[in-house]
Design a protein around this motif. Structure first.
Motif, PDB file in Angstrom:
ATOM      1  N   THR A   1      37.960  47.319  29.053  1.00 11.81           N
ATOM      2  CA  THR A   1      38.840  46.125  28.665  1.00 11.81           C
ATOM      3  C   THR A   1      40.237  46.731  27.964  1.00 11.81           C
ATOM      4  O   THR A   1      41.795  46.644  29.032  1.00 11.81           O
ATOM      5  CB  THR A   1      38.384  44.911  28.029  1.00 11.81           C
ATOM      6  N   ALA A   2      40.423  46.867  26.785  1.00 15.88           N
ATOM      7  CA  ALA A   2      41.721  47.061  25.601  1.00 15.88           C
ATOM      8  C   ALA A   2      41.957  48.705  26.361  1.00 15.88           C
ATOM      9  O   ALA A   2      43.539  48.874  26.593  1.00 15.88           O
ATOM     10  CB  ALA A   2      40.962  47.660  25.125  1.00 15.88           C
ATOM     11  N   LEU A   3      41.332  49.724  26.727  1.00 12.41           N
ATOM     12  CA  LEU A   3      41.899  50.945  27.602  1.00 12.41           C
ATOM     13  C   LEU A   3      42.891  50.798  28.702  1.00 12.41           C
ATOM     14  O   LEU A   3      43.272  51.557  29.141  1.00 12.41           O
ATOM     15  CB  LEU A   3      40.498  52.252  28.095  1.00 12.41           C
ATOM     16  N   ALA A   4      41.819  50.175  30.047  1.00 10.97           N
ATOM     17  CA  ALA A   4      42.238  49.668  31.181  1.00 10.97           C
ATOM     18  C   ALA A   4      44.022  48.915  30.699  1.00 10.97           C
ATOM     19  O   ALA A   4      44.778  48.713  31.481  1.00 10.97           O
ATOM     20  CB  ALA A   4      41.457  48.483  31.881  1.00 10.97           C
ATOM     21  N   CYS A   5      44.017  47.860  29.920  1.00  8.29           N
ATOM     22  CA  CYS A   5      44.769  47.427  28.971  1.00  8.29           C
ATOM     23  C   CYS A   5      46.172  48.365  29.062  1.00  8.29           C
ATOM     24  O   CYS A   5      47.635  48.089  29.754  1.00  8.29           O
ATOM     25  CB  CYS A   5      45.255  46.216  28.454  1.00  8.29           C
ATOM     26  N   LEU A   6      46.065  49.659  27.853  1.00 12.12           N
ATOM     27  CA  LEU A   6      46.526  49.983  27.995  1.00 12.12           C
ATOM     28  C   LEU A   6      47.272  50.935  28.746  1.00 12.12           C
ATOM     29  O   LEU A   6      48.594  51.646  28.720  1.00 12.12           O
ATOM     30  CB  LEU A   6      46.134  51.305  26.512  1.00 12.12           C
ATOM     31  N   TYR A   7      46.308  51.251  29.685  1.00  9.88           N
ATOM     32  CA  TYR A   7      46.857  52.694  30.837  1.00  9.88           C
ATOM     33  C   TYR A   7      48.075  51.784  31.431  1.00  9.88           C
ATOM     34  O   TYR A   7      48.506  51.996  32.124  1.00  9.88           O
ATOM     35  CB  TYR A   7      45.547  52.733  31.625  1.00  9.88           C
ATOM     36  N   LEU A   8      48.250  50.680  32.360  1.00  9.29           N
ATOM     37  CA  LEU A   8      48.844  49.580  32.587  1.00  9.29           C
ATOM     38  C   LEU A   8      49.948  49.610  32.144  1.00  9.29           C
ATOM     39  O   LEU A   8      51.184  49.939  32.585  1.00  9.29           O
ATOM     40  CB  LEU A   8      48.149  48.277  33.020  1.00  9.29           C
ATOM     41  N   MET A   9      50.072  49.702  30.480  1.00 14.78           N
ATOM     42  CA  MET A   9      50.835  49.423  29.994  1.00 14.78           C
ATOM     43  C   MET A   9      51.936  50.735  29.683  1.00 14.78           C
ATOM     44  O   MET A   9      52.861  50.512  29.802  1.00 14.78           O
ATOM     45  CB  MET A   9      50.507  49.456  28.317  1.00 14.78           C
ATOM     46  N   SER A  10      51.191  51.872  29.838  1.00 15.78           N
ATOM     47  CA  SER A  10      51.403  53.265  30.217  1.00 15.78           C
ATOM     48  C   SER A  10      52.722  53.374  30.913  1.00 15.78           C
ATOM     49  O   SER A  10      53.150  54.613  31.512  1.00 15.78           O
ATOM     50  CB  SER A  10      50.296  54.026  29.936  1.00 15.78           C
ATOM     51  N   ASN A  11      52.427  52.734  32.140  1.00 16.76           N
ATOM     52  CA  ASN A  11      52.922  52.876  33.576  1.00 16.76           C
ATOM     53  C   ASN A  11      53.797  52.437  33.326  1.00 16.76           C
ATOM     54  O   ASN A  11      55.136  52.235  34.743  1.00 16.76           O
ATOM     55  CB  ASN A  11      52.420  51.792  34.666  1.00 16.76           C
ATOM     56  N   LEU A  12      54.615  51.556  32.723  1.00 13.55           N
ATOM     57  CA  LEU A  12      55.517  50.678  32.538  1.00 13.55           C
ATOM     58  C   LEU A  12      57.015  51.980  32.061  1.00 13.55           C
ATOM     59  O   LEU A  12      57.075  52.834  31.416  1.00 13.55           O
ATOM     60  CB  LEU A  12      55.759  49.587  31.376  1.00 13.55           C
ATOM     61  N   ASP A  13      57.686  51.528  32.403  1.00 13.50           N
ATOM     62  CA  ASP A  13      59.242  52.877  31.464  1.00 13.50           C
ATOM     63  C   ASP A  13      58.900  52.709  30.786  1.00 13.50           C
ATOM     64  O   ASP A  13      59.178  51.675  29.730  1.00 13.50           O
ATOM     65  CB  ASP A  13      60.510  52.516  32.623  1.00 13.50           C
ATOM     66  N   ILE A  14      60.046  53.769  29.896  1.00 13.96           N
ATOM     67  CA  ILE A  14      59.914  53.776  28.783  1.00 13.96           C
ATOM     68  C   ILE A  14      61.128  52.854  27.948  1.00 13.96           C
ATOM     69  O   ILE A  14      61.375  52.378  26.753  1.00 13.96           O
ATOM     70  CB  ILE A  14      60.938  55.384  28.118  1.00 13.96           C
ATOM     71  N   ILE A  15      62.211  52.327  28.370  1.00 15.56           N
ATOM     72  CA  ILE A  15      63.461  51.429  28.041  1.00 15.56           C
ATOM     73  C   ILE A  15      62.381  50.436  27.214  1.00 15.56           C
ATOM     74  O   ILE A  15      63.441  49.415  27.355  1.00 15.56           O
ATOM     75  CB  ILE A  15      64.180  50.978  28.581  1.00 15.56           C
ATOM     76  N   THR A  16      61.252  49.605  28.782  1.00 12.87           N
ATOM     77  CA  THR A  16      60.912  48.492  28.631  1.00 12.87           C
ATOM     78  C   THR A  16      60.034  48.902  27.170  1.00 12.87           C
ATOM     79  O   THR A  16      60.346  47.891  26.110  1.00 12.87           O
ATOM     80  CB  THR A  16      59.732  48.698  29.185  1.00 12.87           C
ATOM     81  N   TRP A  17      59.750  50.083  26.614  1.00 13.35           N
ATOM     82  CA  TRP A  17      58.946  50.200  24.573  1.00 13.35           C
ATOM     83  C   TRP A  17      60.036  50.648  24.135  1.00 13.35           C
ATOM     84  O   TRP A  17      59.834  50.196  23.253  1.00 13.35           O
ATOM     85  CB  TRP A  17      58.432  51.241  25.203  1.00 13.35           C
ATOM     86  N   LEU A  18      60.831  50.591  24.085  1.00  9.10           N
ATOM     87  CA  LEU A  18      61.786  50.424  23.265  1.00  9.10           C
ATOM     88  C   LEU A  18      62.144  49.299  22.899  1.00  9.10           C
ATOM     89  O   LEU A  18      62.540  48.706  21.955  1.00  9.10           O
ATOM     90  CB  LEU A  18      63.666  51.949  23.375  1.00  9.10           C
ATOM     91  N   ARG A  19      62.473  48.640  24.103  1.00  7.93           N
ATOM     92  CA  ARG A  19      62.722  46.793  23.426  1.00  7.93           C
ATOM     93  C   ARG A  19      61.553  46.203  23.108  1.00  7.93           C
ATOM     94  O   ARG A  19      61.937  45.206  22.451  1.00  7.93           O
ATOM     95  CB  ARG A  19      63.354  46.269  25.299  1.00  7.93           C
ATOM     96  N   PHE A  20      60.174  46.914  23.570  1.00  5.56           N
ATOM     97  CA  PHE A  20      59.387  45.895  22.578  1.00  5.56           C
ATOM     98  C   PHE A  20      59.340  46.332  21.338  1.00  5.56           C
ATOM     99  O   PHE A  20      58.979  45.172  20.375  1.00  5.56           O
ATOM    100  CB  PHE A  20      58.029  46.347  23.615  1.00  5.56           C
ATOM    101  N   ALA A  21      59.349  47.407  21.409  1.00  2.00           N
ATOM    102  CA  ALA A  21      59.419  48.294  19.589  1.00  2.00           C
ATOM    103  C   ALA A  21      60.567  47.488  19.394  1.00  2.00           C
ATOM    104  O   ALA A  21      60.488  47.034  17.001  1.00  2.00           O
ATOM    105  CB  ALA A  21      59.517  50.005  19.808  1.00  2.00           C
ATOM    106  N   ALA A  22      61.887  47.253  19.583  1.00  7.18           N
ATOM    107  CA  ALA A  22      62.666  47.084  18.722  1.00  7.18           C
ATOM    108  C   ALA A  22      62.134  44.780  18.612  1.00  7.18           C
ATOM    109  O   ALA A  22      62.384  44.141  17.460  1.00  7.18           O
ATOM    110  CB  ALA A  22      64.070  45.975  19.453  1.00  7.18           C
TER     111      ALA A  22
END
Length: 479
Positions: A429-450
């Motif tokens: 389950t955790a790996l499946a969720c992580l995979y779906l997260m990896s399909n979100l774009d880079i700018i979303t990850w940067l905002r999430f990090a902020a």
């Protein structure tokens, strides 16, 4: 935090146990069915998956169901306000608890802001209201602000009243979904489903590298649409349609029989919504060639195209009611998450005070609503939506991992519902969720990090020194 402390504090919180399993299913359907069924099915069919968007909803539903199994075990064993935040506190420690609580506040605040702006646009189209106040292009979206203000009053007055409003809205929008399915069958054209999975082709080159999905950027892959890859990309996007069911886990201290009713509410609402999503996606794909689907109002436009404007009008009404119930549940959820974090000392203690008459965490609910109104009034949907998914998926990862951790630390704990095949299934389950997260774009990850950096600054500057129920690990870190 000892699990016994979590269980005991739920009995002395001041929240009133008024909700049944049926009420929880209503809340679940209320928050899940909304933007997904009215817009995402058509958009993702046209842009990424074609008729295979049906499979995208199936994949998204399976991942959500796996996460729901983890939530059901923890919610039945630890029925308190706070959901994933409380589970992380009891299993992984204070710092992880703060991070996940901070993520949940982000998810539900942005989710409510996005939905309120969508609601405002639907109402403008339905009633012919001025787009300068209600449209997405408005400088200040007055409609979005007004609906949040009205629903906040209901959320503050009482959880039982909130459930009445939500259940009434759920009846309307489920009826509209059933109407779409039944009426659409009369215009079912099997030719539109061939090919069911359109051949893959390269996507148009993006002008901004930050808009590329993270997994493709890391692996150096060429971005494509349709085919199996397009179907999986659509699955990551339509997963947004399933987020929100975890809100039910925040109502553990207001549920009459939480050890039975919480699993029923979580799994029951998710099963109903998945079946409706898949059925609507099948009907839409068969009614209209996926290349001709209208992205603004896919379902309404489909029925207008086959000469059924009265069905289109009912769909618009269903969209308004559906989005209203989503906002209602999100406002209730924000109040309960903030209540739990404040009770533990990680947020100011006044936010956990319960209203003496209405029995709700009124200060946190009102404070959260003010933030949502500011977001909804001034920030476009396009800059907010993906943050909802990344916040939800990060929470699902923590919950899935918390299942085997809590079993190891507290094997004697009474678990009326257990997630099967632990620890293998929680890890999947955790790996499946992580995979779906990896399909979100880079700018979303940067905002999430902020957002995480801001949260950590608040934790180390305020919450860490004021926490009331620190874990042993947190105590050792302080010393």
């Amino acid at each position: 935090m000892p699990v016994e402390d979590v269980l005991n504090r739920g009995e002395r919180s001041g929240l009133i146990r008024r909700l049944s399993g049926r009420d929880l299913i209503g809340f679940g359907i209320g928050i899940i069915i909304g933007t997904g069924v009215f817009t995402l099915a058509g958009i993702q069919a046209k842009e990424h998956a074609g008729p295979a968007v049906v499979l995208s909803f199936v994949v998204g539903g399976i991942v959500a169901a796996l996460a729901a199994l983890a939530y059901a075990e923890l919610a039945s064993a630890v029925p308190t306000a706070g959901s994933a935040y409380t589970y992380a506190y009891a299993t992984l420690g204070e710092l992880f608890a703060w991070i996940i609580g901070w993520d949940l506040l982000l998810e539900f605040a942005l989710g409510a802001a996005v939905v309120s702006r969508s609601w405002s646009g639907y109402v403008a189209n339905l009633l012919g209201l001025p787009e300068a106040w209600f449209g997405e292009g408005a400088t200040v979206n007055v409609g979005a602000i007004l609906i949040i203000a009205i629903l906040t009053v209901i959320a503050v007055v009482g959880i039982r009243e909130s459930s009445w409003v939500t259940n009434a809205l759920v009846v309307v929008k489920v009826a509209v979904c059933v109407l779409v399915i039944v009426a659409g069958l009369f215009f079912f054209n099997g030719a539109n489903l061939d090919p069911f999975i359109p051949p893959a082709r390269p996507a148009e080159a993006t002008a901004n590298v930050l808009e590329q999905p993270l997994v493709q950027a890391v692996l150096g892959m060429e971005q494509s649409v349709y085919g199996l890859g397009g179907m999986l990309t659509a699955a990551a996007v339509v997963f947004f349609a399933y987020t929100g069911f975890e809100a039910l886990a925040n109502l553990g201290e207001e549920t009459k029989r939480p050890k039975r009713d919480l699993p029923v509410g979580l799994l029951g609402s998710l099963i109903v919504c998945t079946l409706l999503y898949v059925a609507v996606a099948v009907v839409l794909s068969a009614m209209v060639d996926y290349r001709q689907i209208d992205e603004g109002a896919p379902l309404a436009a489909a029925f207008q195209a086959v000469g059924q404007p009265w069905v289109a009008a009912l769909i618009a009404l269903g969209a308004v009611t559906g989005l209203t119930s989503v906002m209602m549940v999100e406002l209730v959820t924000i109040g309960r998450i903030g209540f739990a974090m404040s009770r533990d000392g990680l947020l100011p203690p006044k936010l956990s005070q319960v209203h003496p008459k209405w029995g709700t965490p009124h200060r946190m609910t009102i404070g959260g609503a003010v933030v949502i109104m500011l977001l909804a009034g001034f920030i476009p949907i396009s800059e907010l939506a993906d943050m909802v998914s990344i916040g939800a998926l990060s929470g699902f990862i923590i919950v899935a991992l918390a299942v085997p951790v809590l079993r190891r630390r507290k094997p004697e704990l009474n678990r009326p519902f257990t997630m099967p095949l632990s620890p293998v299934l929680p890890i999947i389950t955790a790996l499946a969720c992580l995979y779906l997260m990896s399909n979100l774009d880079i700018i979303t990850w940067l905002r999430f990090a902020a957002w995480l950096v801001l949260g950590l600054a608040i934790y180390f500057g305020y919450g860490r020194r004021r926490a009331r129920l620190a874990t042993p690990a947190a105590e050792r870190a302080r010393n």
